[in-house]
Design a protein around this motif. Structure first.
Motif, PDB file in Angstrom:
ATOM      1  N   ILE A  82      28.329  53.368  32.139  1.00  0.00           N
ATOM      2  CA  ILE A  82      29.262  53.148  31.024  1.00  0.00           C
ATOM      3  C   ILE A  82      30.112  51.925  31.343  1.00  0.00           C
ATOM      4  CG2 ILE A  82      31.120  54.144  29.651  1.00  0.00           C
ATOM      5  CD1 ILE A  82      30.059  56.921  30.443  1.00  0.00           C
ATOM      6  N   LEU A  83      29.995  50.882  30.516  1.00  0.00           N
ATOM      7  CA  LEU A  83      30.732  49.636  30.712  1.00  0.00           C
ATOM      8  C   LEU A  83      31.850  49.568  29.687  1.00  0.00           C
ATOM      9  CD1 LEU A  83      27.906  49.171  32.061  1.00  0.00           C
ATOM     10  CD2 LEU A  83      28.133  46.765  31.460  1.00  0.00           C
ATOM     11  N   ILE A  84      33.097  49.483  30.176  1.00  0.00           N
ATOM     12  CA  ILE A  84      34.275  49.542  29.307  1.00  0.00           C
ATOM     13  C   ILE A  84      34.952  48.176  29.214  1.00  0.00           C
ATOM     14  CG2 ILE A  84      36.552  50.574  29.000  1.00  0.00           C
ATOM     15  CD1 ILE A  84      35.521  53.058  30.430  1.00  0.00           C
ATOM     16  N   ASP A  85      35.147  47.721  28.003  1.00  0.00           N
ATOM     17  CA  ASP A  85      35.908  46.495  27.742  1.00  0.00           C
ATOM     18  C   ASP A  85      37.393  46.814  27.918  1.00  0.00           C
ATOM     19  OD1 ASP A  85      37.214  44.303  26.687  1.00  0.00           O
ATOM     20  OD2 ASP A  85      36.124  44.293  24.785  1.00  0.00           O
ATOM     21  N   THR A  86      38.015  46.216  28.919  1.00  0.00           N
ATOM     22  CA  THR A  86      39.433  46.472  29.195  1.00  0.00           C
ATOM     23  C   THR A  86      40.310  45.270  28.833  1.00  0.00           C
ATOM     24  OG1 THR A  86      39.093  45.813  31.503  1.00  0.00           O
ATOM     25  CG2 THR A  86      38.995  48.184  31.000  1.00  0.00           C
ATOM     26  N   SER A  87      39.870  44.465  27.868  1.00  0.00           N
ATOM     27  CA  SER A  87      40.669  43.320  27.445  1.00  0.00           C
ATOM     28  C   SER A  87      41.885  43.788  26.645  1.00  0.00           C
ATOM     29  CB  SER A  87      39.817  42.365  26.603  1.00  0.00           C
ATOM     30  OG  SER A  87      39.320  43.029  25.450  1.00  0.00           O
ATOM     31  N   ALA A  88      42.846  42.882  26.477  1.00  0.00           N
ATOM     32  CA  ALA A  88      44.105  43.228  25.809  1.00  0.00           C
ATOM     33  C   ALA A  88      43.892  43.670  24.365  1.00  0.00           C
ATOM     34  CB  ALA A  88      45.057  42.038  25.860  1.00  0.00           C
ATOM     35  N   SER A  89      42.862  43.132  23.697  1.00  0.00           N
ATOM     36  CA  SER A  89      42.635  43.498  22.296  1.00  0.00           C
ATOM     37  C   SER A  89      42.295  44.974  22.143  1.00  0.00           C
ATOM     38  CB  SER A  89      41.511  42.648  21.685  1.00  0.00           C
ATOM     39  OG  SER A  89      40.254  42.975  22.254  1.00  0.00           O
ATOM     40  N   MET A  90      41.853  45.611  23.231  1.00  0.00           N
ATOM     41  CA  MET A  90      41.516  47.035  23.175  1.00  0.00           C
ATOM     42  C   MET A  90      42.765  47.914  23.159  1.00  0.00           C
ATOM     43  SD  MET A  90      38.278  46.984  22.949  1.00  0.00           S
ATOM     44  CE  MET A  90      37.873  48.705  23.181  1.00  0.00           C
ATOM     45  N   PRO A 166      24.569  45.886  38.089  1.00  0.00           N
ATOM     46  CA  PRO A 166      23.484  46.071  39.056  1.00  0.00           C
ATOM     47  C   PRO A 166      22.574  47.256  38.700  1.00  0.00           C
ATOM     48  CG  PRO A 166      25.469  47.061  39.909  1.00  0.00           C
ATOM     49  CD  PRO A 166      25.837  46.478  38.555  1.00  0.00           C
ATOM     50  N   ALA A 167      21.856  47.157  37.581  1.00  0.00           N
ATOM     51  CA  ALA A 167      20.981  48.256  37.161  1.00  0.00           C
ATOM     52  C   ALA A 167      19.894  48.489  38.212  1.00  0.00           C
ATOM     53  CB  ALA A 167      20.349  47.920  35.816  1.00  0.00           C
ATOM     54  N   LYS A 168      19.784  49.734  38.669  1.00  0.00           N
ATOM     55  CA  LYS A 168      18.782  50.101  39.669  1.00  0.00           C
ATOM     56  C   LYS A 168      17.950  51.244  39.113  1.00  0.00           C
ATOM     57  CE  LYS A 168      21.723  48.745  43.554  1.00  0.00           C
ATOM     58  NZ  LYS A 168      22.427  49.187  44.792  1.00  0.00           N
ATOM     59  N   GLY A 169      16.806  50.908  38.566  1.00  0.00           N
ATOM     60  CA  GLY A 169      15.961  51.924  37.975  1.00  0.00           C
ATOM     61  C   GLY A 169      16.328  52.173  36.519  1.00  0.00           C
ATOM     62  N   ALA A 170      15.447  52.892  35.828  1.00  0.00           N
ATOM     63  CA  ALA A 170      15.653  53.171  34.416  1.00  0.00           C
ATOM     64  C   ALA A 170      16.844  54.088  34.203  1.00  0.00           C
ATOM     65  CB  ALA A 170      14.389  53.811  33.835  1.00  0.00           C
ATOM     66  N   GLY A 171      17.485  53.952  33.056  1.00  0.00           N
ATOM     67  CA  GLY A 171      18.626  54.807  32.747  1.00  0.00           C
ATOM     68  C   GLY A 171      19.205  54.471  31.391  1.00  0.00           C
ATOM     69  N   VAL A 172      20.385  54.977  31.132  1.00  0.00           N
ATOM     70  CA  VAL A 172      21.111  54.707  29.890  1.00  0.00           C
ATOM     71  C   VAL A 172      22.318  53.836  30.222  1.00  0.00           C
ATOM     72  CG1 VAL A 172      22.508  55.707  28.041  1.00  0.00           C
ATOM     73  CG2 VAL A 172      20.416  56.850  28.763  1.00  0.00           C
ATOM     74  N   THR A 173      22.488  52.750  29.483  1.00  0.00           N
ATOM     75  CA  THR A 173      23.676  51.907  29.631  1.00  0.00           C
ATOM     76  C   THR A 173      24.454  51.915  28.328  1.00  0.00           C
ATOM     77  OG1 THR A 173      22.721  50.459  31.308  1.00  0.00           O
ATOM     78  CG2 THR A 173      24.523  49.562  30.013  1.00  0.00           C
ATOM     79  N   ILE A 174      25.718  52.328  28.407  1.00  0.00           N
ATOM     80  CA  ILE A 174      26.586  52.439  27.238  1.00  0.00           C
ATOM     81  C   ILE A 174      27.685  51.378  27.353  1.00  0.00           C
ATOM     82  CG2 ILE A 174      28.136  53.956  25.949  1.00  0.00           C
ATOM     83  CD1 ILE A 174      26.613  56.332  27.339  1.00  0.00           C
ATOM     84  N   VAL A 175      27.733  50.458  26.401  1.00  0.00           N
ATOM     85  CA  VAL A 175      28.762  49.420  26.370  1.00  0.00           C
ATOM     86  C   VAL A 175      29.768  49.791  25.286  1.00  0.00           C
ATOM     87  CG1 VAL A 175      29.251  46.964  26.105  1.00  0.00           C
ATOM     88  CG2 VAL A 175      27.074  47.694  27.120  1.00  0.00           C
ATOM     89  N   ILE A 176      31.035  49.941  25.676  1.00  0.00           N
ATOM     90  CA  ILE A 176      32.081  50.336  24.721  1.00  0.00           C
ATOM     91  C   ILE A 176      33.081  49.188  24.600  1.00  0.00           C
ATOM     92  CG2 ILE A 176      33.713  52.115  24.062  1.00  0.00           C
ATOM     93  CD1 ILE A 176      32.459  54.001  26.041  1.00  0.00           C
ATOM     94  N   SER A 177      33.185  48.625  23.384  1.00  0.00           N
ATOM     95  CA  SER A 177      34.003  47.426  23.189  1.00  0.00           C
ATOM     96  C   SER A 177      34.316  47.253  21.707  1.00  0.00           C
ATOM     97  CB  SER A 177      33.233  46.200  23.704  1.00  0.00           C
ATOM     98  OG  SER A 177      33.906  44.999  23.387  1.00  0.00           O
ATOM     99  N   ASP A 178      35.287  46.373  21.419  1.00  0.00           N
ATOM    100  CA  ASP A 178      35.484  45.958  20.029  1.00  0.00           C
ATOM    101  C   ASP A 178      34.645  44.718  19.714  1.00  0.00           C
ATOM    102  OD1 ASP A 178      36.906  43.938  21.327  1.00  0.00           O
ATOM    103  OD2 ASP A 178      38.867  44.581  20.602  1.00  0.00           O
ATOM    104  N   PHE A 179      34.033  44.109  20.735  1.00  0.00           N
ATOM    105  CA  PHE A 179      33.152  42.942  20.600  1.00  0.00           C
ATOM    106  C   PHE A 179      33.834  41.775  19.877  1.00  0.00           C
ATOM    107  CE2 PHE A 179      30.314  46.587  21.051  1.00  0.00           C
ATOM    108  CZ  PHE A 179      29.579  46.185  22.165  1.00  0.00           C
ATOM    109  N   LEU A 180      35.162  41.702  20.006  1.00  0.00           N
ATOM    110  CA  LEU A 180      35.907  40.618  19.347  1.00  0.00           C
ATOM    111  C   LEU A 180      35.954  39.400  20.263  1.00  0.00           C
ATOM    112  CD1 LEU A 180      38.811  42.632  17.646  1.00  0.00           C
ATOM    113  CD2 LEU A 180      36.736  41.703  16.589  1.00  0.00           C
ATOM    114  N   GLN A 181      34.792  38.781  20.411  1.00  0.00           N
ATOM    115  CA  GLN A 181      34.666  37.550  21.181  1.00  0.00           C
ATOM    116  C   GLN A 181      33.906  36.536  20.342  1.00  0.00           C
ATOM    117  OE1 GLN A 181      32.982  38.162  25.067  1.00  0.00           O
ATOM    118  NE2 GLN A 181      34.625  39.518  25.713  1.00  0.00           N
TER     119      GLN A 181
END
Length: 293
Positions: A82-90, A166-181
């Protein structure tokens, strides 16, 4: 952000669907194509010297006068990242996006942990220091502690953060963001497509959760305002009338549609998560296609 025990108990009914079979040499609750010693039968093969004689099928021997052994599917642990966007806009909104993000991350990580998956939670500003956990529900207090300690400030380069993942092997990657870039707001940019292809190359089932504040999805302001960029601290003097709000709504629709199209092309899951929508509804209704129930 903290969710009650009853909510976490309900999560035990859910299980994240994996797009690829795990290849990691850890014991868990996922079935791998490698043969092992779990109790789920897979196939027969002819006996070879060194095989465990306890796995010989004596009924087959009686019928065929040849020795066969039973093979079983090996259970493997998969990785939920789980990758979390921790920028100020969040940290914006009457109901802050940051709190919504942490609640979503906690719930999805809990689903993984309860099914003995390995969970990694990343602050995208500090990709080198993730929270790593496995071994079931006993890791939940540490998980909630990690999420409570996140600071939402400054800027995040989502592309760079994912490249450092550093993805090691198959899995689920969840990106949580407002994508305001800028890279994602520009409809002509290939940034998002490249990011999704990279995760596909890394054998990840990709999930993008697009968290937006209610105020961003439905503009309630009117009149002349100074809009302050929370990350760059620059100001924009605008008059919010019916025409300018229509322009904003059109741009927002194009922004969301562009991300949705890119995800559809790559086979990624995409959902808009409004801060006005209760976490309970998001997890148990809006995101139901994520699960093997």
């Amino acid at each position: 952000m903290m969710l009650d025990a009853a909510f976490f108990d309900r999560l035990s009914r859910l299980r994240l669907a994996m797009g690829n079979k795990s290849s990691l040499n850890r014991t868990g609750n996922r079935k791998s194509m490698q043969k092992g010693s779990s109790t789920e039968f897979s196939d027969f093969r002819e006996y070879m010297p060194g095989d465990d004689i306890r796995r010989i099928d004596w009924n087959a021997y009686g019928r065929l006068d040849r020795l066969f052994v039973k093979e079983y599917m090996e259970e493997k642990e998969s990785i939920v990242s789980i990758l979390i966007d921790t920028s100020a806009s969040m940290d914006y909104g009457a109901k802050k996006k940051s709190e919504h993000v942490c609640a979503l991350a906690a719930a999805l990580a809990c689903i993984g942990l309860q099914h003995m998956d390995r969970v990694a939670v990343y602050d995208m500003q500090h990709m080198q220091q993730p929270f790593m956990a496995g071994g079931g529900k006993r890791s939940l207090p540490m998980l909630t502690g990690f999420l409570s300690g996140l600071s939402f400030e400054g800027c995040v380069d989502i592309e760079e953060a994912v490249r450092r993942f550093p993805a090691k092997g198959a899995g689920v990657t969840i990106v949580i963001s407002d994508f305001l870039q800028d890279a994602f707001l520009d409809q002509k940019s290939e940034a998002l497509g490249k990011l999704l292809r990279f995760l596909c190359y890394k054998k990840q089932k990709t999930v993008l959760l697009h968290v937006l504040a209610g105020e961003e999805l439905s503009v309630g302001l009117t009149g002349t305002k100074n809009l302050i960029d929370m990350e760059e601290k620059s100001a924009l003097h605008v008059t919010l009338d019916a025409a300018s709000i229509r322009l904003y709504e059109t741009a927002l629709e194009e922004f969301i549609s562009g991300i949705r199209r890119a995800c559809a092309r790559s086979g990624a899951f995409y959902a808009v998560c409004s801060t006005e929508t209760e976490i309970d509804r998001l997890i148990f209704e809006d995101l139901r296609k994520l699960y093997d129930i």
